[in-house]
Scaffold this motif. Structure first.
Motif, short mmCIF file in Angstrom:
data_model
loop_
_atom_site.label_atom_id
_atom_site.label_comp_id
_atom_site.label_asym_id
_atom_site.label_seq_id
_atom_site.Cartn_x
_atom_site.Cartn_y
_atom_site.Cartn_z
N LEU A 283 -1.48 -2.73 6.59
CA LEU A 283 -1.02 -3.11 7.92
C LEU A 283 0.51 -3.13 7.99
O LEU A 283 1.09 -2.81 9.03
CB LEU A 283 -1.58 -4.48 8.31
N LEU B 258 -6.27 -2.77 12.28
CA LEU B 258 -7.12 -3.52 11.35
C LEU B 258 -8.36 -2.71 10.99
O LEU B 258 -8.74 -2.62 9.82
CB LEU B 258 -7.53 -4.87 11.95
N THR C 74 -9.30 -1.58 7.18
CA THR C 74 -10.49 -2.11 6.51
C THR C 74 -11.58 -1.06 6.34
O THR C 74 -12.62 -1.36 5.76
CB THR C 74 -11.08 -3.31 7.29
#
Length: 147
Positions: free
Chosen positions: A64, A77, A81
């Motif tokens: 990030l 995000l 992920t």
């Protein structure tokens, strides 16, 4: 106090002693929710799971941080992920690619055998049939010099 409350209280005290990223009781609760009822979790597993989850969080945050923006959006995000949330799909794709590569290798081996069978080269080359390029070029050069 029930046994479960006593256990959670003891684990909270242990959290203060150990430098863990998350409350151990919460990690253990989540593990127990997702494991079979007959499973027992050793202390080391509880600690290592906690550390592992902390490492995952650090890795996601590092990704990030690579974004140039000051505000982290949901899409960022999701992208960060992705390896953790889609591990099954990634492994299936890896398996598919490996199977495809094996098929390509088999095709290459079959083609190599065909070439060896049908296009055999002579061990010895007759001098009449073959003249090296360097000799033919030098004889052409000599002819040009004579003229």
């Amino acid at each position: 106090m029930t046994d479960e409350e006593i256990e959670m209280n003891e684990e909270n005290m242990d959290d203060e002693k150990e430098d863990l990223p998350f409350a151990k009781a919460e990690v253990v609760r989540l593990m127990k929710e997702n494991l079979d009822d007959d499973k027992m979790i050793r202390e080391r597993v509880k600690v290592e799971m906690n550390k592992f989850l902390g490492d995952v969080l650090k890795n996601v945050c590092e990704q990030l941080n690579e974004y140039p923006y000051t505000t982290i959006e949901y899409e960022m995000l999701k992208e960060s992920t992705y390896p953790y949330t889609n591990i099954k799909r990634i492994n299936q794709e890896k398996e598919r690619i490996l199977l495809h590569l094996e098929a390509i290798k088999a095709d290459c081996n079959a083609l190599a055998m065909d070439v060896q069978k049908t296009l055999k080269l002579k061990d010895v080359v007759d001098e009449d049939e073959f003249t090296p390029l360097s000799l033919s070029k030098s004889s052409d050069d000599e002819e040009e010099l004579e003229e």
